[in-house]
Write an enzyme that holds these catalytic residues in place. Structure first.
Site, PDB file in Angstrom:
ATOM      1  N   CYS A  47       0.837  -1.201   0.000  1.00 19.35           N
ATOM      2  CA  CYS A  47       0.000   0.000   0.000  1.00 19.35           C
ATOM      3  C   CYS A  47       0.880   1.262   0.000  1.00 19.35           C
ATOM      4  CB  CYS A  47      -0.998  -0.015   1.140  1.00 19.35           C
ATOM      5  SG  CYS A  47      -2.356   1.180   0.903  1.00 19.35           S
ATOM      6  N   HIS A  87      -3.805  -4.658  -0.417  1.00 19.47           N
ATOM      7  CA  HIS A  87      -3.403  -5.262   0.852  1.00 19.47           C
ATOM      8  C   HIS A  87      -3.496  -6.792   0.742  1.00 19.47           C
ATOM      9  CE1 HIS A  87      -3.132  -1.729   3.513  1.00 19.47           C
ATOM     10  NE2 HIS A  87      -4.054  -1.212   2.720  1.00 19.47           N
ATOM     11  N   GLU A  98      -2.566  -8.896   2.904  1.00 16.92           N
ATOM     12  CA  GLU A  98      -2.912  -9.427   4.224  1.00 16.92           C
ATOM     13  C   GLU A  98      -4.407  -9.315   4.509  1.00 16.92           C
ATOM     14  OE1 GLU A  98      -2.373  -5.051   5.105  1.00 16.92           O
ATOM     15  OE2 GLU A  98      -1.636  -6.529   3.657  1.00 16.92           O
TER      16      GLU A  98
END
Length: 218
Positions: A82, A199, A201
């Site tokens: 990001c 992202h 994650e």
């Protein structure tokens, strides 16, 4: 032994979610601002959320820009996420007052030429799930299908890839694109330096595959 990964703590980013996601790949993960640990790790993750200028200030305070530069010079893997991707470019341009169109220009790490700027889209931030268009020779997106989606949350991105080929004997960076009001850079694979605007994650199983692909190169 599992690869040792450091998630760089410089005051920005979803540190614990990044740590948990990296641990699911089987890596030995540490969250720290210690420069020696960051330099010695097999892989370094640079997260980031919020304003480009704030992230860059925190990164410099933690000497993160130097750490990244030294790792890249030594061919040691780095993964930006990001705003942790955005700060790898030359410059970030952010609106400070939409009424007056005033802008703040912040110098980035300069690992890649280019400017992080506001997306030209009717709805901002760009928040939600999007497909991406990786190149055919990608390693980062190995095993990912065209229908797979990734989670984005941002209003700024690199809208033009400006790095010209330097040497025909060296493979050029692999650039992945996505669209929101027009194309923007969604990911880059460039030697030891990889990064994603989305992202991983927060992107479920597809994001886990991305992280596993990166860890497999360490």
């Amino acid at each position: 032994m599992p690869p040792r990964v450091v998630v760089l703590d410089y005051g920005s980013g979803n540190l614990r979610s990044a740590q948990r996601a990296m641990e699911r790949t089987g890596a030995d993960v540490t969250v720290t601002s210690d420069p020696h640990a960051a330099l010695d790790a097999d892989g370094l993750v640079v997260p980031g959320v919020g304003a480009f200028s704030s992230c860059m200030a925190g990164l410099k305070a933690a000497k993160g820009d130097r750490i990244i530069g030294r790792r890249i010079a030594g061919g040691r893997p780095v993964l930006g996420i990001c705003v942790g991707m955005q700060v790898l470019f030359d410059t970030g341009v952010e609106s400070t007052d939409p009424r007056t169109e005033e802008e703040e220009v912040t110098e980035g790490c300069g690992e890649w030429p280019g400017t992080v700027e506001r997306l030209d889209a009717p709805v901002l931030p760009h928040m939600g799930w999007n497909t991406v268009r990786p190149p055919e020779d990608t390693q980062l997106f190995a095993g990912i299908t065209p229908e797979d989606r990734f989670y984005f949350v941002h209003s700024y991105a690199v809208r033009r890839w400006e790095m010209a080929p330097l040497n025909p004997r060296i493979a050029p960076p692999r650039v992945t694109w996505a669209d929101h009001g027009g194309p923007f850079v969604a990911a880059v694979e460039n030697g030891p330096l990889w990064a994603t605007q989305f992202h991983p994650e927060k992107s479920g199983d597809t994001g886990a595959r991305i992280l596993a692909n990166w860890v497999a190169t360490l």
